[in-house]
Design a protein around this motif. Structure first.
Motif, PDB file in Angstrom:
ATOM      1  N   ILE A   1       6.778 -48.017   4.054  1.00 32.50           N
ATOM      2  CA  ILE A   1       6.697 -48.355   2.363  1.00 32.50           C
ATOM      3  C   ILE A   1       5.281 -46.895   2.155  1.00 32.50           C
TER       4      ILE A   1
ATOM      5  N   LEU B   1       2.845 -53.511  -4.942  1.00 31.07           N
ATOM      6  CA  LEU B   1       4.070 -53.471  -3.935  1.00 31.07           C
ATOM      7  C   LEU B   1       3.659 -54.469  -2.461  1.00 31.07           C
TER       8      LEU B   1
ATOM      9  N   THR C   1       5.886 -56.686  -2.211  1.00 32.76           N
ATOM     10  CA  THR C   1       6.858 -56.002  -1.337  1.00 32.76           C
ATOM     11  C   THR C   1       6.695 -56.793   0.416  1.00 32.76           C
TER      12      THR C   1
ATOM     13  N   ILE D   1      11.155 -47.568   1.997  1.00 33.34           N
ATOM     14  CA  ILE D   1      10.894 -48.146   0.225  1.00 33.34           C
ATOM     15  C   ILE D   1       9.392 -46.869  -0.113  1.00 33.34           C
TER      16      ILE D   1
ATOM     17  N   LEU E   1      11.455 -47.532  -5.536  1.00 30.47           N
ATOM     18  CA  LEU E   1      10.833 -48.388  -6.567  1.00 30.47           C
ATOM     19  C   LEU E   1      10.149 -47.426  -7.324  1.00 30.47           C
TER      20      LEU E   1
ATOM     21  N   GLY F   1       8.894 -54.893  -6.806  1.00 32.91           N
ATOM     22  CA  GLY F   1       8.281 -55.555  -5.320  1.00 32.91           C
ATOM     23  C   GLY F   1       9.625 -55.564  -4.572  1.00 32.91           C
TER      24      GLY F   1
ATOM     25  N   ALA G   1      12.601 -54.869  -3.974  1.00 29.65           N
ATOM     26  CA  ALA G   1      13.333 -53.327  -3.005  1.00 29.65           C
ATOM     27  C   ALA G   1      12.868 -54.317  -1.169  1.00 29.65           C
ATOM     28  N   ALA G   2      11.749 -55.060  -1.379  1.00 29.34           N
ATOM     29  CA  ALA G   2      11.342 -55.616   0.042  1.00 29.34           C
ATOM     30  C   ALA G   2      13.097 -56.530   0.546  1.00 29.34           C
TER      31      ALA G   2
END
Length: 168
Positions: free
Chosen positions: A7, A18, A21, A62, A86, A118, A121-122
């Motif tokens: 990340i 984040l 995430t 990410i 992101l 977030g 994205a994860a």
């Protein structure tokens, strides 16, 4: 454990977005690392990071950034790893970041999730990893079942409300 997801944020001011995430990656038992690197203020460090990531065992990156949001594209230009951009809402409600990330030139793709998304994205990173890791896939499948259960529970609770009678 060796991180397999990285990340990267353009600034530590992106950290609140984040957290979701990182929380999801922890829930899925995915080892990850976090760095703050700027495509504009630390370009040499970003280049070194992107070039060395795969050799360190990273499988998905990410990259979160606001405003001009060059970070995901700069990283994607220097690695063959999948990069998930992101966009962070910092100016123009994040539209500037979204457009910067999604409008990459040919042959430099960056997957892009929604502004401040977030968690998505994860989830996308986990889905990518699940393609080659049955254990990750099984953990993700269990998580996906909880989503269905939440919606079914909400639907049952809604139907049980006696104050509301809906006509079709």
């Amino acid at each position: 454990m060796t991180p397999i997801v990285s990340i990267i944020m353009g600034s530590t001011s992106d950290l609140p977005v984040l957290r979701k995430t990182a929380d999801f990656l922890e829930q899925m038992e995915i080892p990850f690392e976090m760095h703050a690197l700027s495509a504009h203020r630390t370009p040499a460090a970003v280049e070194r990071y992107a070039v060395e990531a795969k050799g360190r065992g990273i499988k998905v990156i990410i990259a979160a950034a606001g405003m001009a949001a060059a970070l995901p594209g700069v990283i994607a230009a220097q690695t063959t790893l999948p990069v998930i951009g992101l966009p962070i809402a910092s100016t123009l409600d994040g539209i500037d970041a979204l457009l910067s990330i999604v409008q990459m030139p040919p042959a430099i793709p960056t997957a892009t999730v929604g502004i401040n998304a977030g968690l998505n994205a994860a989830v996308l990173a986990v889905r990518i990893l699940a393609l080659s890791d049955p254990e990750i896939e099984a953990r993700y499948q269990e998580y996906a079942k909880t989503l269905s259960a939440k919606v079914e529970k909400a639907d049952t609770e809604l139907a049980a409300l006696s104050d509301y009678k809906f006509k079709v």
